[in-house]
Design a protein around this motif. Structure first.
Motif, PDB file in Angstrom:
ATOM      1  N   TYR A  12      -9.263  -0.995  12.601  1.00 43.11           N
ATOM      2  CA  TYR A  12      -8.191  -1.087  11.601  1.00 43.11           C
ATOM      3  C   TYR A  12      -7.742   0.310  11.154  1.00 43.11           C
ATOM      4  O   TYR A  12      -6.548   0.584  11.021  1.00 43.11           O
ATOM      5  CB  TYR A  12      -8.692  -1.898  10.414  1.00 43.11           C
ATOM      6  CG  TYR A  12      -7.700  -2.000   9.268  1.00 43.11           C
ATOM      7  CD1 TYR A  12      -6.407  -2.464   9.483  1.00 43.11           C
ATOM      8  CD2 TYR A  12      -8.066  -1.645   7.973  1.00 43.11           C
ATOM      9  CE1 TYR A  12      -5.504  -2.564   8.438  1.00 43.11           C
ATOM     10  CE2 TYR A  12      -7.169  -1.732   6.920  1.00 43.11           C
ATOM     11  CZ  TYR A  12      -5.872  -2.189   7.155  1.00 43.11           C
ATOM     12  OH  TYR A  12      -4.976  -2.297   6.126  1.00 43.11           O
ATOM     13  N   GLN A  13      -8.689   1.184  10.963  1.00 41.29           N
ATOM     14  CA  GLN A  13      -8.355   2.555  10.547  1.00 41.29           C
ATOM     15  C   GLN A  13      -7.594   3.283  11.642  1.00 41.29           C
ATOM     16  O   GLN A  13      -6.581   3.941  11.377  1.00 41.29           O
ATOM     17  CB  GLN A  13      -9.632   3.315  10.194  1.00 41.29           C
ATOM     18  CG  GLN A  13      -9.365   4.767   9.776  1.00 41.29           C
ATOM     19  CD  GLN A  13     -10.629   5.471   9.329  1.00 41.29           C
ATOM     20  OE1 GLN A  13     -11.405   4.908   8.553  1.00 41.29           O
ATOM     21  NE2 GLN A  13     -10.847   6.673   9.827  1.00 41.29           N
ATOM     22  N   ARG A  16      -4.064   2.026  11.803  1.00 40.83           N
ATOM     23  CA  ARG A  16      -3.195   2.565  10.750  1.00 40.83           C
ATOM     24  C   ARG A  16      -2.782   3.995  11.083  1.00 40.83           C
ATOM     25  O   ARG A  16      -1.625   4.373  10.924  1.00 40.83           O
ATOM     26  CB  ARG A  16      -3.918   2.537   9.391  1.00 40.83           C
ATOM     27  CG  ARG A  16      -4.298   1.146   8.916  1.00 40.83           C
ATOM     28  CD  ARG A  16      -4.633   1.103   7.431  1.00 40.83           C
ATOM     29  NE  ARG A  16      -5.541   2.136   6.982  1.00 40.83           N
ATOM     30  CZ  ARG A  16      -6.866   2.083   7.059  1.00 40.83           C
ATOM     31  NH1 ARG A  16      -7.450   1.013   7.624  1.00 40.83           N
ATOM     32  NH2 ARG A  16      -7.615   3.066   6.578  1.00 40.83           N
ATOM     33  N   PHE A  19      -0.320   3.985  13.833  1.00 39.45           N
ATOM     34  CA  PHE A  19       0.985   3.519  13.363  1.00 39.45           C
ATOM     35  C   PHE A  19       1.762   4.657  12.703  1.00 39.45           C
ATOM     36  O   PHE A  19       2.924   4.920  13.048  1.00 39.45           O
ATOM     37  CB  PHE A  19       0.797   2.360  12.387  1.00 39.45           C
ATOM     38  CG  PHE A  19       2.075   1.952  11.694  1.00 39.45           C
ATOM     39  CD1 PHE A  19       3.049   1.244  12.359  1.00 39.45           C
ATOM     40  CD2 PHE A  19       2.299   2.297  10.359  1.00 39.45           C
ATOM     41  CE1 PHE A  19       4.232   0.881  11.729  1.00 39.45           C
ATOM     42  CE2 PHE A  19       3.472   1.936   9.721  1.00 39.45           C
ATOM     43  CZ  PHE A  19       4.439   1.223  10.403  1.00 39.45           C
ATOM     44  N   LEU A  48       0.498   2.775   2.445  1.00 48.30           N
ATOM     45  CA  LEU A  48      -0.323   3.777   3.121  1.00 48.30           C
ATOM     46  C   LEU A  48      -0.433   5.073   2.319  1.00 48.30           C
ATOM     47  O   LEU A  48      -1.280   5.923   2.618  1.00 48.30           O
ATOM     48  CB  LEU A  48       0.243   4.076   4.510  1.00 48.30           C
ATOM     49  CG  LEU A  48       0.239   2.899   5.499  1.00 48.30           C
ATOM     50  CD1 LEU A  48       0.820   3.312   6.837  1.00 48.30           C
ATOM     51  CD2 LEU A  48      -1.184   2.352   5.679  1.00 48.30           C
ATOM     52  N   ASP A  51      -3.786   5.088   0.927  1.00 43.47           N
ATOM     53  CA  ASP A  51      -4.851   4.861   1.907  1.00 43.47           C
ATOM     54  C   ASP A  51      -6.046   5.767   1.621  1.00 43.47           C
ATOM     55  O   ASP A  51      -5.895   6.876   1.084  1.00 43.47           O
ATOM     56  CB  ASP A  51      -4.301   5.124   3.316  1.00 43.47           C
ATOM     57  CG  ASP A  51      -5.176   4.496   4.391  1.00 43.47           C
ATOM     58  OD1 ASP A  51      -4.825   3.403   4.866  1.00 43.47           O
ATOM     59  OD2 ASP A  51      -6.211   5.100   4.732  1.00 43.47           O
ATOM     60  N   ILE A  56      -3.839   9.814   6.899  1.00 42.81           N
ATOM     61  CA  ILE A  56      -2.871   8.707   6.884  1.00 42.81           C
ATOM     62  C   ILE A  56      -1.939   8.861   5.688  1.00 42.81           C
ATOM     63  O   ILE A  56      -0.718   8.653   5.795  1.00 42.81           O
ATOM     64  CB  ILE A  56      -3.598   7.350   6.846  1.00 42.81           C
ATOM     65  CG1 ILE A  56      -4.380   7.135   8.154  1.00 42.81           C
ATOM     66  CG2 ILE A  56      -2.608   6.213   6.622  1.00 42.81           C
ATOM     67  CD1 ILE A  56      -5.201   5.863   8.179  1.00 42.81           C
TER      68      ILE A  56
END
Length: 530
Positions: A12-13, A16, A19, A48, A51, A56
């Motif tokens: 997941y990290q 992100r 992305f 984000l 985050d 990020i």
């Protein structure tokens, strides 16, 4: 089991991070921005900013800055979604990368309009000013950028920046060793000073002048250029501020920079000279004493970008006194200004050149004659009458012709103007003839033989106007029969009088009876001979 859970969170990290990095790369190309907006990128980036991963966070902030920088619509969208409060939350605890990214967003939003800049001021001006004291040079640079974009819009925003305590901190930034900080700080100071004398004085009081002058010795052209621009923004407002600039012993340095190979530097140096010499005779004299006239004239011939401010500077110098105007004439200034009138196709350059020539010719008949001998009034009249000329060019030509013609006593230049000048120019021409003809018999003779008097009789002037009064004064300088002879329609009336004239002959004898008597006398004479 714990390892599999860790892998999920790790994925997941990484997702992100992938992305925001992908979006950042896509945002580098402006043609991708609209597609990113349509995909809802702002809504996806907003969470984000909070985050737990710093990279990020600051990458998301950078992307938002690029989006806001692209157009005003996206900048407004960021504000409407209340992203600023989230962006600036606990910014003092963030690392330098996030601070720079957040300041970039503020700068990108503020640049579009004064309304958006005011929103930034209300929400985050104090934060920006505090960032000027940050240890990291990159954060300082980003803060200075943001303040410059806010201050450049209008006087009120610039005043708010100064009131927040930014003036002294910007002067400190000028003294940083990094050239890029010097450059941006000088630019921000210029953006503040340009609005009013009070704002310029605030930066002068903060000690900006001495530091700006020191930057001029830098070998790098970029900080040098911005320092000259900031000095121009100070000097333009008043004689006192211009004197404050000159008191730093900067004049020789400025004139040296006029010959700089970088075209933007010599252009801004010429602007600074213009701003200094426009205020008073004393300041203009200082420029002249430093050799400024010859340098400015040379700049007219060698630099297209600096031509306009150089011509304006010459006009301001000439306007202060007839001695300075004659100094420009003595340096062949009229020759070079005439070349500009003949060769330039830019209305703005032509308008300023016409204005400068008017400033030279307005002083005495001698100044006006030199301009008239160069045939400049006819070129000005041609530009004035040209339908393609801009309104400003026509106004400047009209003003210059008025100033020159009101001093011109040179008949050879005035007489041809009678045949081409429109009424608003013609009145100045006739005004000069009304001064010359009453006291100069040779001029009156020349005025008749050249057709000037005949042309005056053809002018249709409204009774009671200045033009009509000048015509009356001119006509009073000549006999009534001469005026009548050159009046329109007079030859036709003469011919009509000849046709209508009835001869009045007296016959002293009858031709036939005289012939009979002659024959009779001849017969008697013949008889006597026999």
């Amino acid at each position: 089991m714990s390892r599999s859970i860790f892998q999920v969170f790790d994925q997941y990290q990484r997702a992100r991070l992938l992305f925001v990095q992908s979006v950042a790369n896509l945002s580098l190309k402006s043609n991708n921005i609209d597609c990113l907006e349509a995909a809802g990128v702002i809504e996806l980036l907003s969470p984000l900013l909070a985050d737990i991963v710093p990279s990020i966070q600051h990458t998301a902030a950078i992307v938002l800055g690029k989006l806001a920088n692209h157009n005003i619509k996206l900048a407004q969208a960021i504000i409407k979604r209340n992203i600023l409060s989230q962006l600036l939350k606990n910014i003092d605890k963030q690392n330098k990368f996030y601070k720079k990214a957040a300041l970039f967003v503020l700068r990108a939003i503020a640049k579009h309009s004064s309304e958006l800049a005011l929103i930034i001021v209300n929400d985050s001006l104090q934060i920006i000013v505090e960032c000027l004291e940050d240890f990291d040079p990159g954060v300082k640079e980003a803060a200075v950028w943001a303040l410059g974009y806010i201050a450049r819009h209008d006087k009120n925003l610039a005043q708010l920046v100064v009131d927040a305590g930014a003036a002294s901190l910007l002067v400190l930034c000028l003294q940083e060793p990094e050239l890029y900080i010097k450059q941006i700080s000088a630019s921000a100071i210029s953006d503040i000073c340009k609005h009013s004398v009070e704002l310029a004085q605030a930066l002068v009081d903060a000690g900006a002048l001495i530091i700006l002058v020191k930057i001029l010795v830098s070998p790098d052209a970029r900080p040098k250029r911005q320092a000259l621009l900031a000095l121009s923004s100070v000097a333009k407002h008043s004689a006192d501020l211009a004197e404050a600039v000159v008191e730093t012993d900067i004049l020789p340095n400025i004139l040296m920079h006029i010959a700089h190979p970088e075209k933007n530097i010599n252009r801004i140096a010429a602007i600074l000279i213009k701003e200094i010499c426009k205020h008073t005779l004393e300041l203009a004299q200082l420029v002249v004493n430093s050799g400024g006239i010859a340098i400015l004239i040379e700049l007219i011939n060698t630099s297209q970008s600096a031509r306009l401010p150089a011509i304006m500077a010459l006009g301001y110098i000439a306007g202060h006194s007839n001695e300075l105007a004659m100094a420009i004439i003595g340096s062949k200034g009229i020759v070079h200004l005439t070349n500009v009138l003949q060769k330039s196709t830019e209305d703005q350059v032509l308008a300023i050149t016409a204005w400068a020539i008017g400033q030279i010719g307005k002083h005495t008949p001698e100044h006006a004659k030199i301009i008239a001998v160069a045939n400049i009034p006819f070129k000005l009249l041609e530009l004035h009458n040209d339908a393609k000329s801009s309104e400003d060019l026509r106004v400047k030509c009209n003003m210059a012709l008025k100033q020159i013609l009101q001093k011109c006593m040179y008949m050879e230049a005035l007489e041809p103007m009678l045949h081409n000048a429109p009424p608003n120019i013609l009145k100045y021409v006739l005004g000069q003839f009304s001064k010359i003809l009453p006291n100069d018999a040779k001029a009156r003779r020349s005025f008749v033989t050249s057709g000037g008097l005949k042309k005056v009789q053809e002018i249709q002037a409204v009774p009671g106007t200045v033009l009509s009064e000048y015509i009356t004064i001119i006509n009073c300088c000549f006999p009534e029969e001469i005026i009548r002879y050159y009046s329109p329609g007079y030859p036709d009336s003469l011919l009509e009088a000849v046709e209508q004239y009835q001869p009045k002959c007296i016959f002293l004898f009858d031709h036939r009876s005289s012939s009979d008597n002659m024959d009779s006398n001849l017969s008697s004479f013949n008889n006597d001979e026999r």
